[in-house]
Design an enzyme around this catalytic site. Structure first.
Site, short mmCIF file in Angstrom:
data_model
loop_
_atom_site.label_atom_id
_atom_site.label_comp_id
_atom_site.label_asym_id
_atom_site.label_seq_id
_atom_site.Cartn_x
_atom_site.Cartn_y
_atom_site.Cartn_z
N ASN A 9 -14.09 -21.66 52.84
CA ASN A 9 -14.48 -22.84 52.08
C ASN A 9 -14.10 -24.05 52.91
O ASN A 9 -12.92 -24.41 52.98
CB ASN A 9 -13.74 -22.85 50.72
CG ASN A 9 -13.98 -24.14 49.95
OD1 ASN A 9 -14.89 -24.90 50.26
ND2 ASN A 9 -13.14 -24.39 48.95
N TRP A 10 -15.10 -24.64 53.56
CA TRP A 10 -14.80 -25.76 54.46
C TRP A 10 -14.38 -27.02 53.70
O TRP A 10 -13.89 -27.96 54.30
CB TRP A 10 -16.02 -26.09 55.31
CG TRP A 10 -16.34 -25.10 56.38
CD1 TRP A 10 -15.69 -23.92 56.63
CD2 TRP A 10 -17.38 -25.20 57.35
NE1 TRP A 10 -16.27 -23.28 57.70
CE2 TRP A 10 -17.32 -24.04 58.17
CE3 TRP A 10 -18.38 -26.14 57.62
CZ2 TRP A 10 -18.20 -23.80 59.22
CZ3 TRP A 10 -19.27 -25.90 58.67
CH2 TRP A 10 -19.17 -24.75 59.45
N LYS A 11 -14.60 -27.04 52.38
CA LYS A 11 -14.37 -28.26 51.59
C LYS A 11 -15.12 -29.43 52.25
O LYS A 11 -16.13 -29.21 52.90
CB LYS A 11 -12.87 -28.56 51.45
CG LYS A 11 -12.08 -27.35 50.98
CD LYS A 11 -10.74 -27.73 50.44
CE LYS A 11 -9.90 -26.49 50.23
NZ LYS A 11 -8.83 -26.70 49.29
N HIS A 97 -14.44 -23.90 41.31
CA HIS A 97 -13.26 -24.15 42.16
C HIS A 97 -12.33 -25.12 41.41
O HIS A 97 -12.79 -26.03 40.73
CB HIS A 97 -13.69 -24.73 43.50
CG HIS A 97 -12.59 -24.74 44.51
ND1 HIS A 97 -11.59 -25.69 44.51
CD2 HIS A 97 -12.30 -23.90 45.54
CE1 HIS A 97 -10.75 -25.43 45.49
NE2 HIS A 97 -11.16 -24.35 46.13
N GLU A 99 -10.70 -27.55 42.33
CA GLU A 99 -10.90 -28.98 42.64
C GLU A 99 -12.07 -29.54 41.84
O GLU A 99 -12.06 -30.70 41.44
CB GLU A 99 -11.08 -29.15 44.16
CG GLU A 99 -9.75 -28.94 44.88
CD GLU A 99 -9.86 -28.49 46.33
OE1 GLU A 99 -10.95 -28.59 46.92
OE2 GLU A 99 -8.83 -28.01 46.87
N GLU A 169 -7.52 -17.89 42.31
CA GLU A 169 -6.97 -18.97 43.12
C GLU A 169 -5.91 -19.72 42.32
O GLU A 169 -6.23 -20.68 41.60
CB GLU A 169 -8.08 -19.94 43.53
CG GLU A 169 -9.12 -19.33 44.45
CD GLU A 169 -9.59 -20.32 45.49
OE1 GLU A 169 -9.59 -19.97 46.67
OE2 GLU A 169 -9.91 -21.47 45.14
N GLY A 175 -4.06 -25.11 49.36
CA GLY A 175 -3.81 -26.22 50.28
C GLY A 175 -2.35 -26.66 50.30
O GLY A 175 -2.02 -27.70 50.85
N SER A 214 -3.86 -20.65 50.41
CA SER A 214 -3.08 -20.65 51.66
C SER A 214 -3.09 -19.29 52.37
O SER A 214 -2.07 -18.86 52.91
CB SER A 214 -1.64 -21.13 51.40
OG SER A 214 -1.67 -22.44 50.86
C1 PEP Z 1 -9.66 -23.04 48.77
O1 PEP Z 1 -10.10 -24.09 49.17
O2 PEP Z 1 -10.30 -22.37 47.93
C2 PEP Z 1 -8.37 -22.59 49.28
C3 PEP Z 1 -7.86 -21.46 48.86
O3 PEP Z 1 -7.75 -23.42 50.17
P1 PEP Z 1 -6.48 -23.06 51.13
O4 PEP Z 1 -6.80 -21.74 51.78
O5 PEP Z 1 -6.45 -24.19 52.10
O6 PEP Z 1 -5.30 -22.97 50.25
#
Ligand code: PEP
Length: 255
Positions: A9-11, A97, A99, A169, A175, A214
């Site tokens: 997931n590049w966000k 997600h 976010e 998640e 993050g 992470s």
């Molecule tokens: C994500 O963006 O879904 C995610 C899990 O981010 P990260 O791996 O940076 O925690």
């Protein structure tokens, strides 16, 4: 046995130049093997779908978007439909997600409708659920995740769920550098499978449940060794070709 999936997931990261370098390095690394077809995917910002399609169309890497509209077409300024994603060869769309839930007020009903829209066009939704730190500390992880799953499975949604990929998640691990331990993640994944099994045993057994929060080269193998962890949704580490390749190889080793 369920096949593994590692989805990046590049966000809101990337540029035409950076994407070309990142995907070039990823493809070079994959060419050296041994990662099977369909094991890895990248979910990229909408404007880069055309570039990513051109760069990946003859590779083993699949691609997708990070969100999508619940609507098929119409007066929804700024929205992008599933059919539009399909035009750009997307296999996946992330929905729900944390976010999107937190920053854009997306609720369980909307996430479910997006999942149904994605499935309706033959794409695969990567559907995210997870608890906040306050909810975990209050001992509410199962009630929160259970309610999110029940909402997804409501009104016949369990069929669409069976053709989707779930991602656990924990919000406190996204993050933040704080990863759930393999045991903590496994416990929630097993709970999720049991919860879906209350609606449909077959769907529960075949459902791929990714862990996200992470995930890095250094912790992926231990997470993937857990019986109910079927891969990862990877944010930050998917922006580094070597990290992402190592995570994909850790999954491939267990295929
Ligand atoms: C994500 O963006 O879904 C995610 C899990 O981010 P990260 O791996 O940076 O925690």
């Amino acid at each position: 046995m369920r096949s593994k999936l590692v989805a990046g997931n590049w966000k809101m990261h990337g540029s035409l130049t950076e994407n070309e370098a990142l995907l070039g390095a990823l493809l070079k690394g994959l060419a050296a093997g041994p990662v099977s077809a369909s094991l890895c995917a990248v979910c990229v910002p909408f404007p880069y779908l055309s570039q990513v399609q051109a760069l990946l169309r003859s590779s083993r890497v699949e691609w997708g978007a990070q969100d999508v509209s619940e609507h098929a077409k119409g007066a929804y300024t700024g929205e992008v439909s599933v059919a539009m994603l399909k035009d750009f060869g997307c296999r996946y769309a992330i929905v729900g997600h944390s976010e999107r839930r937190m920053l854009h007020g997306e609720d369980d009903g909307l996430v479910r409708r997006k999942m149904m829209a994605v499935r309706g066009q033959g794409l695969t939704a990567i559907v995210c659920v997870g608890e906040t730190l306050a909810q975990r500390e209050a001992g509410q992880t199962e009630s929160v995740v259970g309610a999110q799953l029940d909402a997804l499975a409501a009104d016949g949604g369990v069929g669409a769920l069976g053709r989707s990929v779930l991602a656990y998640e924990p919000v406190w691990a996204i993050g933040t550098g704080k990863t759930a331990t393999p045991e903590q993640a496994q416990a929630v994944h097993a709970f999720m499978r049991r919860r879906i099994a209350m609606q449909d045993d077959g769907v529960a057994a075949g459902l791929r449940i990714l862990y996200g929060g992470s995930v890095k080269a250094g912790n992926a193998a231990d997470l993937f060794a857990m019986p109910d962890i079927d891969g990862a949704l990877v944010g930050g580490a998917s922006l580094d070709a070597n990290e992402f390749l190592t995570i994909c190889r850790a999954a491939a080793a267990l295929q």
